[in-house]
Design a protein around this motif. Structure first.
Motif, PDB file in Angstrom:
ATOM      1  N   ALA A 593       0.896  -0.717   0.211  1.00  0.00           N
ATOM      2  CA  ALA A 593       0.487  -0.061   0.016  1.00  0.00           C
ATOM      3  C   ALA A 593       0.621   1.438   0.058  1.00  0.00           C
ATOM      4  O   ALA A 593       0.473   2.004  -0.767  1.00  0.00           O
ATOM      5  CB  ALA A 593      -0.848  -0.305   1.154  1.00  0.00           C
ATOM      6  N   LEU A 594       2.261   1.122   0.751  1.00  0.00           N
ATOM      7  CA  LEU A 594       2.764   2.313   0.802  1.00  0.00           C
ATOM      8  C   LEU A 594       3.456   2.658  -0.601  1.00  0.00           C
ATOM      9  O   LEU A 594       3.860   3.353  -0.956  1.00  0.00           O
ATOM     10  CB  LEU A 594       4.103   2.454   1.412  1.00  0.00           C
ATOM     11  N   THR A 595       3.992   1.528  -1.673  1.00  0.00           N
ATOM     12  CA  THR A 595       4.829   2.318  -2.686  1.00  0.00           C
ATOM     13  C   THR A 595       4.351   2.035  -3.449  1.00  0.00           C
ATOM     14  O   THR A 595       4.831   2.305  -4.576  1.00  0.00           O
ATOM     15  CB  THR A 595       6.313   1.423  -2.388  1.00  0.00           C
ATOM     16  N   PRO A 631      17.609   5.504  11.676  1.00  0.00           N
ATOM     17  CA  PRO A 631      17.834   7.168  12.167  1.00  0.00           C
ATOM     18  C   PRO A 631      17.493   8.021  11.356  1.00  0.00           C
ATOM     19  O   PRO A 631      17.364   8.934  11.836  1.00  0.00           O
ATOM     20  CB  PRO A 631      19.407   6.695  12.092  1.00  0.00           C
ATOM     21  N   ILE A 632      17.150   7.970   9.918  1.00  0.00           N
ATOM     22  CA  ILE A 632      16.306   8.773   9.547  1.00  0.00           C
ATOM     23  C   ILE A 632      14.615   9.092   9.477  1.00  0.00           C
ATOM     24  O   ILE A 632      14.066  10.042  10.189  1.00  0.00           O
ATOM     25  CB  ILE A 632      15.994   8.722   8.065  1.00  0.00           C
ATOM     26  N   GLY A 637      10.927  11.659  11.593  1.00  0.00           N
ATOM     27  CA  GLY A 637       9.778  10.795  11.557  1.00  0.00           C
ATOM     28  C   GLY A 637       9.437  10.496  10.928  1.00  0.00           C
ATOM     29  O   GLY A 637       9.737  10.325   9.668  1.00  0.00           O
ATOM     30  N   HIS A 638       8.237   9.394  10.926  1.00  0.00           N
ATOM     31  CA  HIS A 638       7.477   7.886   9.896  1.00  0.00           C
ATOM     32  C   HIS A 638       7.127   8.104   8.354  1.00  0.00           C
ATOM     33  O   HIS A 638       7.940   8.389   7.723  1.00  0.00           O
ATOM     34  CB  HIS A 638       6.996   7.480  10.532  1.00  0.00           C
ATOM     35  N   GLN A 643       8.002   8.774   2.769  1.00  0.00           N
ATOM     36  CA  GLN A 643       8.257   9.670   1.664  1.00  0.00           C
ATOM     37  C   GLN A 643       9.494   9.226   0.622  1.00  0.00           C
ATOM     38  O   GLN A 643       9.427   8.756  -0.638  1.00  0.00           O
ATOM     39  CB  GLN A 643       8.148  10.851   1.555  1.00  0.00           C
ATOM     40  N   LEU A 644      10.261   8.656   1.652  1.00  0.00           N
ATOM     41  CA  LEU A 644      12.095   8.609   1.273  1.00  0.00           C
ATOM     42  C   LEU A 644      11.732   7.397   0.583  1.00  0.00           C
ATOM     43  O   LEU A 644      12.182   6.564  -0.919  1.00  0.00           O
ATOM     44  CB  LEU A 644      12.871   8.643   2.484  1.00  0.00           C
ATOM     45  N   LEU A 645      11.037   6.119   1.015  1.00  0.00           N
ATOM     46  CA  LEU A 645      11.261   4.375   0.348  1.00  0.00           C
ATOM     47  C   LEU A 645      10.235   4.791  -1.126  1.00  0.00           C
ATOM     48  O   LEU A 645       9.611   4.409  -1.574  1.00  0.00           O
ATOM     49  CB  LEU A 645       9.798   4.141   1.878  1.00  0.00           C
TER      50      LEU A 645
END
Length: 751
Positions: A593-595, A631-632, A637-638, A643-645
């Motif tokens: 669902a995220l990517t 660490p990110i 924050g998640h 968004q990075l993922l």
């Protein structure tokens, strides 16, 4: 003149080696320059990466020191000129790093400068772009190269806001690096690359200018978009914390000098090697092939008379002795088996047959010869086992019998063969595979017993068919009855509507004629299985139809009273609506669902589908794990991590083909399935692109984030390997990558 085998092999081997050496020399000469340049570019890329990272770290350190110094400024310093000047002169951490320091008011006027300005000198910086950025953005910035108004020449300024207790900007603290002095940037300009290469630093943007250049006259001038000599080896890397780019330039003449020398050496060495190899092969091959003459004579004598006694030299310890001993052992083994088979099979009432590994008949016992109508002296080696089988038995042998024999060594079941006159004989059949000492199949033995029973069950079969017809006509399902000759015996009204033809145009015709060649070929595997007595159930798609697009089909064999298959009943149900809903649910269940990538379930389903399609030998699996992602998440924050993922998932899609599969297995773990991989280097190229994609900066909002990735690579699935074993291989390489320092890919061939 007749050429002997020895002379032929010697001539061919000598010519082949000379030709191969010539080809190798030509190819190596052509590739030497390209390969050397690739190696040189790789080394230079590593150098550029290291220098860019070092320079970025240094800039970050300088800004950190400047920000710390700004935090020490208070209201008293801002209002007291003498205190300000004393403060700048006592900044022990910042003064060794910068060539000059300045404290600037919010209106742009320089309040204090170190070294001090002339008594009446006033400097206004309100129009400077970097000064306006600091006030506008409220953060530290690095300027483009500019002419310092203090008169020291070209410089780069670092600026950071000075804040009061309420976090309001009260002034701006500047640190300057003169571009022609021996500081962080000036030293880089005079650092050599090789003997004549050099470093350059340019700004990014629409009008890039030189920040660092070995020629002082080029500083602050527009940078060349492409080097004048395109053959130069030029490597580019972005520099963190500043909108700059590092260029490492090596002139073409220096890069090509080792290649030219290597090419001359290669040509000379290959010429000498070719002459030496040709002479050696000529002598060795003539000597090695001489022992074959004696063995050839013995084999020739045995072909004329298999029972002939031959004398072989088994005392020699050379090649002739080895060949003679192996041949003598094989001959004794064959004669022993022949005697055993003769004593067991000659008197039995069963049908006994032996074939070689390819299915050619080597022996038939008297009962088998009699039922097949072959005379006692008929040469059986002119026939293959399949010549006497029914088509159904041949299909059964390929699909069922042979796989079972190869796995277990034997198979027991029922088959049919054609006796003399074309009569079909049903038999109980035992098949045994005989293996040699190395475990390879040498030949097959078959023992068959006649189990044919006379039956008058046809009337009963017709009655059952009539009953089935009466029921089937009122069913909404599509129903058809097909005989062993693959001709339709009956179709119901639903079948007529589905095909758009009346039953009189269907009954009596073959499945091939009614459905057409392409549809028949699609259905043939299931037809063979059901006519071999197996109940099968499968689904078929008809994307070109508007009404019924998906069918669930069952084939049920029809058996006579004695169990013999007399055809089959086909029943098809319309599952179009069901398939559409199932497809929608499956897509949801197999998508992250995220990517938007495949999730673990989708990844496993896709991999299983490719293996079923026979793509296993050409598959490559990349297991990916992100470094420094936690660490990110903890720091930003998640939402930022998510968004990075998403950005990383988009980059993964960009480095693969549309036919490849990309999945997120959970957290920061990803996987890629590549198909059609002919060489491991193709998959390694993709792995390198993944590492490169992860290493590029990610921009999420105002944050510029940096991570890296480790990739474990497994290429190809040997026959019989499980999915779990393939995944385990890739996972092992992933842990090797992590143990080797992260930010890399590892395959079994890499160290």
């Amino acid at each position: 003149m007749k050429l002997t085998l020895k002379l032929k092999v010697t001539l061919i081997a000598t010519a082949t080696i000379l030709a191969l050496l010539g080809v190798v020399g030509y190819v190596q000469d052509a590739r030497l320059g390209r390969d050397f340049r690739v190696v040189l570019e790789t080394q230079q890329d590593a150098l550029a990466e290291s220098v860019a990272a070092h320079l970025g770290d240094k800039l970050e350190t300088y800004l950190t020191v400047l920000e710390h110094s700004a935090s020490l400024v208070d209201e008293r310093l801002l209002s007291d000129p003498a205190a300000r000047q004393d403060f700048l002169s006592r900044l022990s951490a910042a003064r060794p790093l910068f060539d000059g320091l300045a404290l600037v008011a919010l209106d742009g006027e320089v309040l204090s400068n170190d070294p001090p300005l002339a008594p009446q000198q006033r400097i206004q910086l309100a129009d400077r772009e970097y000064f306006q950025r600091v006030l506008r953005e409220g953060r530290s910035v690095v300027s483009r190269p500019l002419m310092a108004r203090t008169g020291v020449g070209p410089a780069v300024l670092m600026a950071t806001p000075v804040r009061d207790a309420q976090n309001h900007t009260r002034a701006v603290l500047l640190g300057g690096l003169h571009l022609q002095r021996a500081n962080l940037l000036g030293l880089l300009a005079h650092s050599p690359v090789g003997r004549t290469g050099h470093f350059e630093v340019i700004t990014l943007g629409p009008d890039p200018v030189y920040v660092v250049h070995p020629d002082p006259e080029r500083l602050m001038t527009l940078a060349d978009p492409v080097p004048p000599d395109t053959r130069d080896v030029v490597t580019r890397k972005s520099i963190g914390r500043a909108d700059w780019e590092l260029r490492v330039v090596l002139p073409a003449w220096e890069a090509a000098a080792p290649v030219r020398e290597g090419q001359r050496t290669l040509v000379r060495d290959l010429a000498l090697l070719g002459l030496a190899a040709a002479a050696l092969v000529w002598a060795v091959m003539r000597w090695m092939l001489h022992p074959l003459t004696t063995l050839h004579r013995a084999i020739h004598a045995l072909r004329r008379n298999p029972d002939a006694q031959v004398r072989l030299d088994t005392r020699s310890r050379d090649e002739r002795g080895d060949l003679a001993r192996d041949f003598e052992a094989l001959l004794a083994e064959l004669r022993t088996r022949k005697q055993e088979l003769a004593s067991i099979f000659e008197a039995t009432t069963d049908f006994v047959i032996q074939t070689d590994a390819r299915g050619r008949i080597t022996y038939l016992n008297p009962q088998a010869r009699q039922v097949l109508g072959l005379a006692a002296d008929h040469p059986v080696h002119t026939h293959e086992f399949s010549d006497f089988n029914t088509p159904e038995t041949n299909a059964q042998f390929r699909q069922e019998i042979l796989p079972a024999v190869l796995e277990r060594g034997h198979w027991v079941g029922e088959t049919s063969f054609l006796a003399a006159g074309g009569r079909e004989v049903r038999v109980s059949h035992l098949v045994i595979a005989h293996r040699d000492r190395e475990g390879r199949i040498a030949h097959f033995s078959g023992v068959m017993r006649d189990i044919t029973e006379e039956s008058a069950a046809r009337q009963e079969a017709q009655r059952q068919a009539a009953t089935l017809r009466s029921i089937a006509e009122h069913l909404p399902a599509i129903v058809a009855v097909v005989g062993t000759d693959e001709r339709y015996r009956y179709v119901n009204q639903a079948f007529e509507r589905w095909l758009g033809r009346p039953s009189q145009d269907i009954v009596g015709r073959t499945v091939r004629a009614v459905l057409g060649e392409s549809e028949y070929e699609r259905s043939q595997p299931w037809l063979q299985r059901v006519l071999a007595g197996e109940s099968v159930k499968f689904e078929k798609d008809y994307p070109g139809r508007d009404d019924i697009r998906h069918l669930s089909i069952s084939y049920i064999p029809l058996r006579l009273g004695d169990g013999v298959v007399d055809g089959f009943v086909g029943v098809a149900q319309d599952i179009t609506v069901h398939r559409q809903e199932a497809g929608r649910l499956k897509g949801l269940a197999e998508t992250d669902a995220l990517t938007g990538l495949l999730n673990r379930a989708g990844f496993e389903a896709d991999l299983a589908r490719r293996i079923r399609a026979g793509e296993g030998p050409g598959l490559a699996l990349l297991y990916i794990d992100l470094d420094h992602f936690k660490p990110i998440n903890d720091r930003h924050g998640h939402p930022v991590g998510d968004q990075l993922l998403r950005q990383f998932a988009a980059r993964l899609r960009a480095v693969v083909r549309p036919t490849d599969a990309v999945a997120r297995l959970g957290g920061d773990e990803f996987a890629i399935v590549l198909s059609g991989i002919r060489e491991p280097s193709h998959a390694e190229t993709v792995a390198a692109k993944v590492v490169e994609a992860a290493g590029a900066a990610f921009v999420v909002g105002d944050a510029e984030l940096h991570i890296s990735a480790c990739v474990g690579l497994a290429v190809g699935m040997p026959e019989g390997e499980s999915v779990e074993a393939l995944v385990a291989r890739a996972d092992t390489q992933l842990y090797r990558a992590k143990a080797s320092g992260r930010n890399r890919w590892v395959a079994p061939s890499t160290v």
